[in-house]
Design a protein around this motif. Structure first.
Motif, PDB file in Angstrom:
ATOM      1  N   ASN A 241       0.804  -1.233   0.000  1.00  0.00           N
ATOM      2  CA  ASN A 241       0.000   0.000   0.000  1.00  0.00           C
ATOM      3  C   ASN A 241       0.829   1.273   0.000  1.00  0.00           C
ATOM      4  O   ASN A 241       0.466   2.261   0.623  1.00  0.00           O
ATOM      5  CB  ASN A 241      -0.952   0.008   1.206  1.00  0.00           C
ATOM      6  CG  ASN A 241      -1.834  -1.211   1.228  1.00  0.00           C
ATOM      7  OD1 ASN A 241      -2.214  -1.718   0.168  1.00  0.00           O
ATOM      8  ND2 ASN A 241      -2.154  -1.702   2.403  1.00  0.00           N
TER       9      ASN A 241
ATOM     10  N   LYS B 299      -7.915   2.134  -5.082  1.00  0.00           N
ATOM     11  CA  LYS B 299      -9.203   1.582  -4.629  1.00  0.00           C
ATOM     12  C   LYS B 299      -9.437   0.213  -5.249  1.00  0.00           C
ATOM     13  O   LYS B 299     -10.070  -0.658  -4.659  1.00  0.00           O
ATOM     14  CB  LYS B 299     -10.350   2.508  -5.050  1.00  0.00           C
ATOM     15  CG  LYS B 299     -10.663   3.581  -4.045  1.00  0.00           C
ATOM     16  CD  LYS B 299     -11.817   4.430  -4.520  1.00  0.00           C
ATOM     17  CE  LYS B 299     -13.114   3.980  -3.865  1.00  0.00           C
ATOM     18  NZ  LYS B 299     -14.171   4.990  -4.048  1.00  0.00           N
TER      19      LYS B 299
ATOM     20  N   ALA C 119      -7.919  -2.376  -3.069  1.00  0.00           N
ATOM     21  CA  ALA C 119      -8.769  -2.696  -1.921  1.00  0.00           C
ATOM     22  C   ALA C 119      -9.909  -3.610  -2.340  1.00  0.00           C
ATOM     23  O   ALA C 119     -10.234  -4.589  -1.665  1.00  0.00           O
ATOM     24  CB  ALA C 119      -9.312  -1.412  -1.297  1.00  0.00           C
ATOM     25  N   ARG C 120     -10.493  -3.304  -3.496  1.00  0.00           N
ATOM     26  CA  ARG C 120     -11.612  -4.113  -3.968  1.00  0.00           C
ATOM     27  C   ARG C 120     -11.178  -5.559  -4.176  1.00  0.00           C
ATOM     28  O   ARG C 120     -11.876  -6.503  -3.791  1.00  0.00           O
ATOM     29  CB  ARG C 120     -12.180  -3.539  -5.261  1.00  0.00           C
ATOM     30  CG  ARG C 120     -13.326  -4.372  -5.830  1.00  0.00           C
ATOM     31  CD  ARG C 120     -13.871  -3.846  -7.131  1.00  0.00           C
ATOM     32  NE  ARG C 120     -14.475  -2.532  -6.985  1.00  0.00           N
ATOM     33  CZ  ARG C 120     -13.947  -1.409  -7.409  1.00  0.00           C
ATOM     34  NH1 ARG C 120     -12.779  -1.426  -8.035  1.00  0.00           N
ATOM     35  NH2 ARG C 120     -14.549  -0.262  -7.236  1.00  0.00           N
TER      36      ARG C 120
ATOM     37  N   ASN D 128      -8.625  -7.115  -2.798  1.00  0.00           N
ATOM     38  CA  ASN D 128      -8.377  -7.753  -1.503  1.00  0.00           C
ATOM     39  C   ASN D 128      -9.687  -8.306  -0.948  1.00  0.00           C
ATOM     40  O   ASN D 128      -9.771  -9.459  -0.544  1.00  0.00           O
ATOM     41  CB  ASN D 128      -7.815  -6.731  -0.507  1.00  0.00           C
ATOM     42  CG  ASN D 128      -6.378  -6.342  -0.840  1.00  0.00           C
ATOM     43  OD1 ASN D 128      -5.719  -7.021  -1.623  1.00  0.00           O
ATOM     44  ND2 ASN D 128      -5.913  -5.261  -0.250  1.00  0.00           N
ATOM     45  N   ARG D 129     -10.674  -7.439  -0.957  1.00  0.00           N
ATOM     46  CA  ARG D 129     -12.009  -7.791  -0.461  1.00  0.00           C
ATOM     47  C   ARG D 129     -12.544  -9.012  -1.181  1.00  0.00           C
ATOM     48  O   ARG D 129     -13.002  -9.978  -0.579  1.00  0.00           O
ATOM     49  CB  ARG D 129     -12.905  -6.610  -0.818  1.00  0.00           C
ATOM     50  CG  ARG D 129     -13.958  -6.265   0.148  1.00  0.00           C
ATOM     51  CD  ARG D 129     -14.291  -4.798   0.034  1.00  0.00           C
ATOM     52  NE  ARG D 129     -14.788  -4.366  -1.276  1.00  0.00           N
ATOM     53  CZ  ARG D 129     -14.540  -3.159  -1.787  1.00  0.00           C
ATOM     54  NH1 ARG D 129     -13.783  -2.303  -1.132  1.00  0.00           N
ATOM     55  NH2 ARG D 129     -15.021  -2.817  -2.961  1.00  0.00           N
TER      56      ARG D 129
ATOM     57  N   GLN E 151      -6.816  -0.479   4.144  1.00  0.00           N
ATOM     58  CA  GLN E 151      -6.744  -0.700   2.695  1.00  0.00           C
ATOM     59  C   GLN E 151      -6.554  -2.192   2.409  1.00  0.00           C
ATOM     60  O   GLN E 151      -7.197  -2.756   1.537  1.00  0.00           O
ATOM     61  CB  GLN E 151      -5.582   0.121   2.112  1.00  0.00           C
ATOM     62  CG  GLN E 151      -5.118  -0.262   0.709  1.00  0.00           C
ATOM     63  CD  GLN E 151      -5.993   0.312  -0.397  1.00  0.00           C
ATOM     64  OE1 GLN E 151      -6.954   1.039  -0.141  1.00  0.00           O
ATOM     65  NE2 GLN E 151      -5.702  -0.041  -1.636  1.00  0.00           N
TER      66      GLN E 151
ATOM     67  N   LEU F  96     -11.017  -2.119   2.859  1.00  0.00           N
ATOM     68  CA  LEU F  96     -11.905  -1.037   3.262  1.00  0.00           C
ATOM     69  C   LEU F  96     -11.401   0.277   2.685  1.00  0.00           C
ATOM     70  O   LEU F  96     -10.608   0.970   3.293  1.00  0.00           O
ATOM     71  CB  LEU F  96     -11.981  -0.966   4.794  1.00  0.00           C
ATOM     72  CG  LEU F  96     -12.436  -2.278   5.451  1.00  0.00           C
ATOM     73  CD1 LEU F  96     -12.344  -2.183   6.958  1.00  0.00           C
ATOM     74  CD2 LEU F  96     -13.866  -2.619   5.034  1.00  0.00           C
ATOM     75  N   ASN F  97     -11.816   0.546   1.483  1.00  0.00           N
ATOM     76  CA  ASN F  97     -11.480   1.827   0.855  1.00  0.00           C
ATOM     77  C   ASN F  97     -12.761   2.352   0.236  1.00  0.00           C
ATOM     78  O   ASN F  97     -13.304   1.768  -0.688  1.00  0.00           O
ATOM     79  CB  ASN F  97     -10.389   1.636  -0.205  1.00  0.00           C
ATOM     80  CG  ASN F  97      -9.911   2.971  -0.748  1.00  0.00           C
ATOM     81  OD1 ASN F  97     -10.666   3.940  -0.787  1.00  0.00           O
ATOM     82  ND2 ASN F  97      -8.654   3.020  -1.172  1.00  0.00           N
ATOM     83  N   HIS F  98     -13.238   3.419   0.782  1.00  0.00           N
ATOM     84  CA  HIS F  98     -14.540   3.937   0.382  1.00  0.00           C
ATOM     85  C   HIS F  98     -14.465   5.454   0.384  1.00  0.00           C
ATOM     86  O   HIS F  98     -13.908   6.045   1.310  1.00  0.00           O
ATOM     87  CB  HIS F  98     -15.580   3.456   1.397  1.00  0.00           C
ATOM     88  CG  HIS F  98     -16.990   3.672   0.960  1.00  0.00           C
ATOM     89  ND1 HIS F  98     -17.595   4.905   1.021  1.00  0.00           N
ATOM     90  CD2 HIS F  98     -17.907   2.820   0.457  1.00  0.00           C
ATOM     91  CE1 HIS F  98     -18.836   4.788   0.570  1.00  0.00           C
ATOM     92  NE2 HIS F  98     -19.049   3.529   0.216  1.00  0.00           N
TER      93      HIS F  98
END
Lengths: 252, 666, 230
Positions: free
Chosen positions: A215, A230, A233-234, A236-237, C191, C195-197
């Motif tokens: 990061n 972003k 992050a997506r 990773n999720r 991150q 959780l990145n919003h």
């Protein structure tokens, strides 16, 4: 304007390389690559071997350029590829250091030319939607929210140049991989294979020997298309969800 | 040679459906045994390779790039046409067909164009299914915009990067087939010859661009999707590495080159700024929706601008000549590309050009900014807004529509197009000519096919905007996968082609000899310098307007330049290594031959049509004058021996469905 | 290999471990700080010494503390492994390096391993200074009226230790290192968790900055207080 160029010269993948210094007379309206053209014409006129560098469209979209200029992949201008970088951003008498994108996963072929086939293999591992020609339904059959299409588009603008890997202190390919996973997984058409896609592409990315993402966000800062972290992050999720919540396993 | 277009019989609108329904098929078990080589991985090549792989053929795909995703299709900005009629504005397959025929100045084959219009609709469906993020309306449905030369909104787009998104879609499909083992991908391999055995194309010779190794690759059929030859002009909007070599090597083996003089000059490009310039950058045609083209009417003003004493914004409204609006009131700034380009040339030739070289005209957004600004101010309920406020609002609207293009312009020129008008000039953009193919997209060499810009088929003498993507994908996804079966269904008993045959050996030797020849000339001048000189000749005498005297002169100059090339070029480096100069040498050598053929073709075509404007053939008002009586044919040139004159084969064009009219945009 | 092991050894899995252990250690910092701030009370160390007794005798807290040791070690080892692997991903180094980032402190982001190592050394010395001395019974005993048991006088040790200016300097430098480590680490953990919003990330980043400055600053205040003020 007179410029001193410190250029990385390397005969082949297996040989070492070193910097050589050249002086070139440029003018401020030239693009960076046109300045290198002048250098090469000069070298050819002296019957010396020109500097090998890769380039093609010269309008910032093909993603072929692969050089690091004064420490920045694609040079110091934000959101700009090397071919769109113009000499008016440099000063007369300046010394410019030009190196290839450096990463074990991008071996140097010659001088500033590197092999980015690892990116192709990541796409081949799942960066597609499995639809054969002729199987498609009408284009308007599935409405897609304008903002969602636009967000997917932002991820899809990736030109696959590898600047993210070159910029990352860890030589991580997460921005590239996550941009493709994000683009496809966000579209309803790509949702069907979303779980398998993220598992396969991350697995392939890891097996190519790229570093892990920590990061640092140098990738986003240097990306000529300014693709956002972003997307990382997506992914990773989605990776956590794919591993922990689905019945699928984290590699083929 | 009698050229047979193999156009199926029947009603125009039924030809393709009927033909598809009755053509020969290859059974799945046989497909597995049949090998197909696809050269090129742009829209046409990648879509063809992917689809043939899906069908079960054993496909080998070649690109000289480091990845299939780099092909120059990626740079297409504006969009892709499709007769979807989503806008309910009266569009139809017939209308798209008709616009394309008319836009092409009646020099294309009716049946091919109609098939293209039919396929256009499924292309959009296919691309959407692949996840291509097209622009959408708030309701989630696909958005459209309009382009030059038509009166409906049928252009689908993905911001200013439609080509990129479509190519990535095709690349992804191709990648899937590679991962499944149906397609073997050869990156960094340049095709340097076609191998013919018993008259059929049975393989290619390639050079591995990393190691320099010369390899033989055999297959039952060869498909060329290797793009256009606009780089013969040196300066063009093509990518630096775009070249004619694959198609030209096929020509040297007996394939016919059709209509080579039909080149498209795009009207809105950033002008040349100096000798060192390597390429020209296109500004999307969509800009002409809002930009007004003008030059100063008074010579004094022109002089003052060139000397930097006056700025564009200093010129009073009444002293500006909005020449497109003046000459073509019906279409105004949205006339087709060939018309707009020629008009810019006329304005500059008359001494009204506005930059130091005298070769630029203005593309002005000031009135659009004010118009949008006023309407924004109105909708925001502002009372008596000041001029500056209106301007600011207007600039925001323009930014939303063309922001990325304005930014690109600013990056390249260092000037702010919101404050002063853009300077533009026409530049070579696309080549309508290419390898002659029949309805099956097969060249006159059996088993050798050409798709996309590499063939001549669909655009006649001028291509309409947003049609190149359409044609590339139609050929690759929806035409060649069927029509190649017509050839391959007769090859099911042919075993794997042995690449140890004497024909392969001879071709390999020819390639090696040629490469060694370049290295061994050991002259003084760089490959680049020859290319630049060739480009200048082509642009001067075979560019936007041509005449007999100039063309004759050009032909001689090219021949001399070619001779000089073979005696004085310097190619550094070695054969067996990564050597871009050696690659370039081969490509420029081919351009030096193609250039001559273009000149010969331009000389033969004694009429003005589309992108081909002969000064001898124009109306008293200076408009193009077509000669349908004598020139309604495709010029297909045979030229295997460059020491002799090329031989012309004519394919007469028959128009059963449209009436040939004078194109008028007045 | 077991799917869970494969998961944890994937590049994202490794980062997940860093993220979760890191966030746990952030929580630990808060608790530890709350206890330590009692050192600033002018009560001759009564509150602090009683607190120290409870922390070492309550079975639940003891269990948590073993968890903390484990997480520190895991965080450190995983961090070292990652740092080594990441360095290996680029054998041929750039001659010019620049530090452009978006939305994180560039120095901190690039030097997490270095900062982490500093903190690890600090933890070792810090535990040697206090934890070990307490465990090995090098402290005197104290009995307060307010508390039923006799407690070890750790306060005395603190007072003595922070009389040495070199130790104080080392503590302050270490806390600056911790501050930078947190400056990147705190928001980075979110991150990594995905959780990145656009709505919440600015808040998390703000919180992270505050945390990274305030927590180490308060820790550093203690030795400074003992050296200069008390």
């Amino acid at each position: 304007m007179k410029l001193n160029l410190k250029v990385w010269r390397q005969k082949g993948a297996s040989t070492g390389g070193k910097f050589e210094t050249y002086t070139v007379e440029a003018n401020e309206h030239m693009s960076f690559l046109e300045m290198l053209d002048v250098l090469n014409e000069q070298l050819i006129a002296e019957q010396r071997e020109p500097v090998s560098f890769e380039h093609d469209c010269r309008e910032g979209i093909c993603g072929t350029c692969s050089m690091v200029i004064n420490g920045h992949p694609h040079g110091p201008m934000k959101g700009t590829t090397t071919c769109q970088l113009h000499m008016r951003h440099f000063n007369d008498g300046e010394t410019i250091t030009i190196e290839p994108f450096r990463s074990n996963s991008f071996p140097v072929i010659k001088d500033l030319v590197v092999d980015r086939a690892a990116f192709d293999r990541i796409i081949q591992s799942g960066g597609y939607i499995s639809v054969n020609t002729g199987q498609a339904q009408d284009g308007n059959a599935i409405p897609i929210e304008k903002d969602l299409a636009s967000e997917a588009f932002d991820a899809a603008t990736c030109i696959g140049c590898g600047a993210c890997v070159a910029a990352c202190p860890n030589a991580s390919a997460m921005l590239f991989t996550s941009a493709k996973v994000s683009h496809l997984n966000m579209m309803p058409q790509g949702e069907v294979e979303a779980t398998q896609r993220v598992l396969n592409m991350i697995n392939q990315m890891d097996s190519e020997g790229f570093g892990a993402c920590s990061n640092i966000t140098a990738c986003e800062a240097e990306c000529p298309k300014e693709i956002s972290v972003k997307n990382i992050a997506r992914v990773n999720r989605e990776y956590f969800a794919a591993v922990l919540a689905s019945e699928k396993n984290p590699s083929k | 040679m009698k050229l047979d277009g193999k156009v199926p019989t029947g009603e125009l609108s039924e030809k393709w459906t009927q033909y598809r329904g009755t053509m020969n098929l290859v059974a799945p078990n046989n497909k597995r045994r049949l090998e197909v080589i696809v050269v090129g991985s742009g829209l046409a090549g990648a879509s063809a390779a992917a689809t043939l792989g899906e069908l079960g053929y054993k496909v080998k795909c070649f690109t000289f790039h480091d990845s299939p995703r780099r092909a120059h299709s990626i740079a297409a900005q504006g969009g892709i046409n499709a007769a979807k009629n989503y806008q309910n504005d009266g569009d139809s397959v017939y209308r798209l067909f008709y616009d394309t025929i008319k836009g092409g100045d009646y020099r294309s084959r009716e049946a091919n164009v109609h098939r293209l219009a039919e396929a256009s609709r499924t292309i959009i469906d296919q691309a959407v299914a692949q996840g291509v993020p097209f622009a959408r309306e708030y309701g989630g449905l696909l958005a459209n915009r309009s382009f030059g030369g038509v009166q409906v909104s049928r252009t689908f787009y993905a911001r200013g990067q439609t080509g990129q998104q479509l190519l990535i879609g095709a690349y992804q499909s191709l990648s899937r087939q590679i991962s499944m083992g149906n397609v073997t991908m050869y990156n960094r391999h340049e095709m340097l010859d076609v191998v013919k055995i018993d008259g059929k194309a049975r393989g290619i010779i390639t050079r591995n661009l990393v190691t320099g190794a010369i390899d033989r690759h055999s297959a039952h059929a060869v498909v060329l999707g290797t793009g256009g030859y606009g780089n013969v002009f040196y300066l063009s909007t093509n990518a630096m590495n775009s070249n004619v070599t694959a198609a030209w090597r096929a020509t040297k083996r007996g394939a016919l080159m059709a209509n080579p003089c039909f080149t498209q000059i795009h009207p809105t490009c950033i002008p040349v700024s100096g000798e060192y310039q390597s390429k020209l950058t296109l500004m999307s045609e969509s800009l002409r929706n809002d930009g007004r083209v003008w030059v100063p009417g008074k010579k004094d003003d022109v002089k003052a601008i060139r000397e930097g004493r006056l700025k564009a914004t200093d010129i009073a409204e009444e002293d500006r000549d909005y020449y497109l609006e003046r000459r073509y009131p019906a279409f105004g700034n949205l006339v087709p590309r060939d018309v707009a380009s020629r008009a810019a040339k006329v304005a500059c030739d008359e001494g009204h050009g506005v930059n130091a070289t005298g070769l630029a005209v203005y593309l002005d957004f000031a009135s659009a900014i004010m118009r949008y600004g006023k309407s924004e101010a109105h909708s925001k309920g502002m009372v008596n807004p000041s001029e500056d406020e209106i301007k600011l609002l207007g600039e925001k609207v323009v930014e939303a529509k063309y922001g990325n293009l304005f930014e690109m312009y600013a990056k390249i020129t260092g000037e702010d197009p919101y404050k002063s008008p853009m300077m533009i000039y026409p530049a070579v953009h696309y080549t309508m000519g290419g390898l002659w193919v029949d309805y099956n997209l097969e060249t006159n060499i059996p088993g050798l096919f050409a798709v996309g810009e590499a063939n001549f088929s669909d655009h006649g003498a001028n291509r309409l905007g947003a049609s190149a993507l359409m044609q590339g994908l139609a050929d690759g996804y929806f035409v060649i996968p069927y029509t190649i079966g017509q050839f391959l269904s007769n090859e099911i008993r042919t075993p794997i082609i042995d690449d140890q045959q004497p024909e392969f050996e001879a071709a390999e030797k020819a390639v090696k000899d040629r490469l060694a020849q370049f290295i061994n000339i050991k002259g003084k001048q760089s490959v680049e310098s020859f290319h630049r000189r060739l480009g200048k000749i082509m642009w001067e005498y075979c560019g936007m307007s041509r005449n007999e005297e100039g063309l004759n002169k050009a032909r001689k100059m090219i021949q001399e330049l070619r001779a000089e090339f073979y005696s004085d070029v310097f190619v550094p480096g070695e054969l067996n290594e990564y050597n871009p100069e050696l690659e370039k040498a081969g490509r420029v050598a081919d351009f030096l031959e193609l250039g001559e053929l273009m000149v010969v073709d331009a000389l033969d075509r004694q009429e003005s049509c589309g992108g081909h404007f002969r000064e001898e053939y124009r109306t008293p008002e200076g408009e193009a004058m077509r000669n349908d009586k004598d020139f309604t044919y495709v010029s297909a040139w045979e030229w295997t021996d460059t020491t002799a004159d090329p031989t012309l084969h004519k394919e007469e064009l028959e128009f059963e469905n449209v009436e040939l009219k004078t194109r008028s945009y007045k | 290999m077991n799917w869970f092991v494969r998961f944890l050894t994937s590049s994202i899995g490794k980062k997940l471990i860093m993220s979760l252990t890191g966030l746990f250690l952030c929580l630990f910092l808060v608790v530890h700080l709350a206890g330590n701030l009692q050192l600033l009370l002018d009560d001759g160390g009564e509150a602090f010494n009683i607190y120290a007794y409870i922390m070492t005798h309550n079975p639940l807290i003891k269990a948590v503390s073993y968890g903390t040791y484990f997480f520190i070690i895991l965080h450190a080892i995983q961090g070292i492994i990652l740092a080594i692997q990441n360095r290996k991903a680029r054998k041929s180094k750039y001659s010019v390096t620049v530090t452009r980032t978006t939305g994180t402190n560039s120095f901190a982001a690039r030097q997490m391993a270095l900062l982490g190592s500093l903190i690890l050394v600090f933890i070792g010395i810090h535990m040697g200074d206090f934890w070990w001395k307490m465990k090995s019974g090098q402290t005197s005993m104290e009995k307060y009226d307010s508390f039923q048991f006799e407690v070890q006088n750790l306060y005395e040790k603190v007072d003595a230790t922070f009389a040495n200016e070199w130790i104080v300097l080392f503590y302050v430098i270490s806390m600056i290192g911790l501050s930078f480590h947190l400056l990147h680490g705190f928001q980075s953990a979110f991150q990594t968790l995905g959780l990145n919003h656009s709505k919440y990330t600015p808040f998390i980043k703000g919180l992270g900055k505050g945390f990274a400055i305030i927590v180490p600053a308060l820790f550093a205040l203690i030795p400074i207080y003992y050296m200069f003020i008390k």
